[in-house]
Design a protein around this motif. Structure first.
Motif, PDB file in Angstrom:
ATOM      1  N   ALA A 130       0.840  -1.203   0.000  1.00  0.00           N
ATOM      2  CA  ALA A 130       0.000   0.000   0.000  1.00  0.00           C
ATOM      3  C   ALA A 130       0.871   1.247   0.000  1.00  0.00           C
ATOM      4  N   ARG A 131       0.529   2.187  -0.867  1.00  0.00           N
ATOM      5  CA  ARG A 131       1.358   3.395  -1.057  1.00  0.00           C
ATOM      6  C   ARG A 131       0.825   4.536  -0.183  1.00  0.00           C
ATOM      7  N   ILE A 132       0.953   4.359   1.120  1.00  0.00           N
ATOM      8  CA  ILE A 132       0.458   5.353   2.069  1.00  0.00           C
ATOM      9  C   ILE A 132       1.643   5.965   2.798  1.00  0.00           C
ATOM     10  N   GLU A 133       1.910   7.211   2.534  1.00  0.00           N
ATOM     11  CA  GLU A 133       2.982   7.934   3.221  1.00  0.00           C
ATOM     12  C   GLU A 133       2.373   9.124   3.954  1.00  0.00           C
ATOM     13  N   LEU A 134       2.490   9.128   5.275  1.00  0.00           N
ATOM     14  CA  LEU A 134       1.913  10.197   6.083  1.00  0.00           C
ATOM     15  C   LEU A 134       3.017  10.925   6.839  1.00  0.00           C
ATOM     16  N   PRO A 135       2.946  12.234   6.905  1.00  0.00           N
ATOM     17  CA  PRO A 135       3.916  12.966   7.728  1.00  0.00           C
ATOM     18  C   PRO A 135       3.736  12.602   9.194  1.00  0.00           C
ATOM     19  N   GLU A 136       4.852  12.480   9.917  1.00  0.00           N
ATOM     20  CA  GLU A 136       4.789  12.129  11.330  1.00  0.00           C
ATOM     21  C   GLU A 136       4.232  13.287  12.161  1.00  0.00           C
ATOM     22  N   GLY A 137       3.812  12.951  13.371  1.00  0.00           N
ATOM     23  CA  GLY A 137       3.333  13.965  14.294  1.00  0.00           C
ATOM     24  C   GLY A 137       1.905  14.377  14.016  1.00  0.00           C
ATOM     25  N   ARG A 138       1.566  15.570  14.526  1.00  0.00           N
ATOM     26  CA  ARG A 138       0.224  16.113  14.381  1.00  0.00           C
ATOM     27  C   ARG A 138       0.236  17.356  13.499  1.00  0.00           C
TER      28      ARG A 138
END
Length: 323
Positions: free
Chosen positions: A270-278
């Motif tokens: 799955a090509r899911i890249e999320l920035p860390e933190g809030r």
């Protein structure tokens, strides 16, 4: 027989299935005639325990005629009594939204129905400054940042007034973020549906419809739709309810990162890249609900954790239900 407005919708279909599992039959009211076969969860019961009725909920005579064909013993108002999406006619749209709620309540009163459950939303808690899970007895601000919670607050006030004056039990259902089969491909409020559908398609999720950026640590009370439908069915069928308002939720926050990790367990590429933190411009905390009332009065407990929900949703999409 339980009448469900919006009964062929996302939550309505799963609620109907849960009511069938509890031994009930259902009349599903839709404004437009269905243009495709009934959804799989209820298709096998069509004409025996599931009956589809076409009526506009603002048309009281049409609603009342349904009661001539079926013995209605309970009502679930899940249709959207909100002027959404916005149009150039806000006054007319607002009138139609309020009339749809009042029409359903009038029909229920004429039928002598003892209990009506009406869909509200987790969004009514927007602006509440309280730590921890949000309880139903917290005071709500008069303002709302979106038309949906604004009209749900209006609806809750009307429901409480009519219940007090009529003696009919009118129950507000503050429904959390719901995801799962038959739901929207993309939500404007949370990222889970976009992530699941993109993973099955092999694409990068498109978060452009969301109202705020998607960060890994940010989350929301996400309840799988099968659990949501069962909770609503249990509230409708409970022999006794001790409150007029119930949170319908998982009772805990689920972060975007947790959803992404659960998806990767069943779709490793799955090509899911999320920035860390809030989100630095966000509230800095997650919105989640206390479900003590729901537990105590119905015995409800969620059956799906995040991994089980993601696996079930992915399997449903891979079975040919991707849109």
């Amino acid at each position: 027989m339980i009448l469900i407005t919006g009964g062929l919708g996302f939550i309505g279909t799963h609620t109907a299935r849960a009511l069938l599992d509890l031994g009930q039959s259902c009349a599903l009211v839709q404004r437009r005639a269905p243009d495709q076969p009934l959804p799989e969860p209820i298709a096998g019961e069509a004409g025996t325990r599931i009956f589809v009725e076409q009526a506009d909920v603002t048309d009281l005579p049409a609603l009342l005629k349904i009661g001539e064909r079926h013995e209605i013993t309970g009502v679930l108002h899940l249709a959207v009594s909100v002027p959404w999406p916005p149009s150039p006619h806000p006054v007319a749209d607002s009138r139609a939204a309020v009339e749809s709620l009042l029409g359903v309540l009038q029909a229920a009163s004429d039928w002598g129905v003892p209990r009506v459950c009406v869909a509200s939303t987790i969004g009514v808690y927007g602006g509440v400054d309280a730590a921890g899970p949000l309880r139903e007895d917290l005071p709500l601000p008069m303002t709302s940042g979106h038309v949906i919670p604004a009209f749900k607050k209006i609806g809750e006030l009307l429901n409480d007034y009519i219940a007090a004056q009529s003696g009919m039990e009118v129950v507000n259902l503050r429904i959390a973020g719901i995801w799962g089969p038959l739901g929207r491909t993309a939500s404007p409020f949370f990222a889970a549906p976009q992530m699941v559908h993109a993973a099955v398609r092999g694409t990068v999720p498109d978060f452009s419809q969301l109202r705020s950026p998607v960060y890994a640590q940010d989350g929301l009370d996400l309840c799988y739709v099968k659990d949501c439908g069962r909770a609503i069915a249990l509230l409708q069928q409970a022999p006794r309810l001790n409150h007029r308002t119930y949170n319908v939720a998982a009772g805990r926050p689920t972060s975007n990162g947790e959803v992404a990790e659960a998806i990767r367990k069943v779709v490793p590429d799955a090509r899911i890249e999320l920035p860390e933190g809030r989100d630095p411009n966000g509230p800095g905390r997650d919105l989640y609900l206390d479900i003590t009332r729901l537990r105590e009065d119905t015995g409800f407990e969620p059956s799906y954790n995040t991994e089980q929900a993601a696996a079930d949703y992915v399997a449903w999409l891979k079975a040919g239900n991707e849109r």
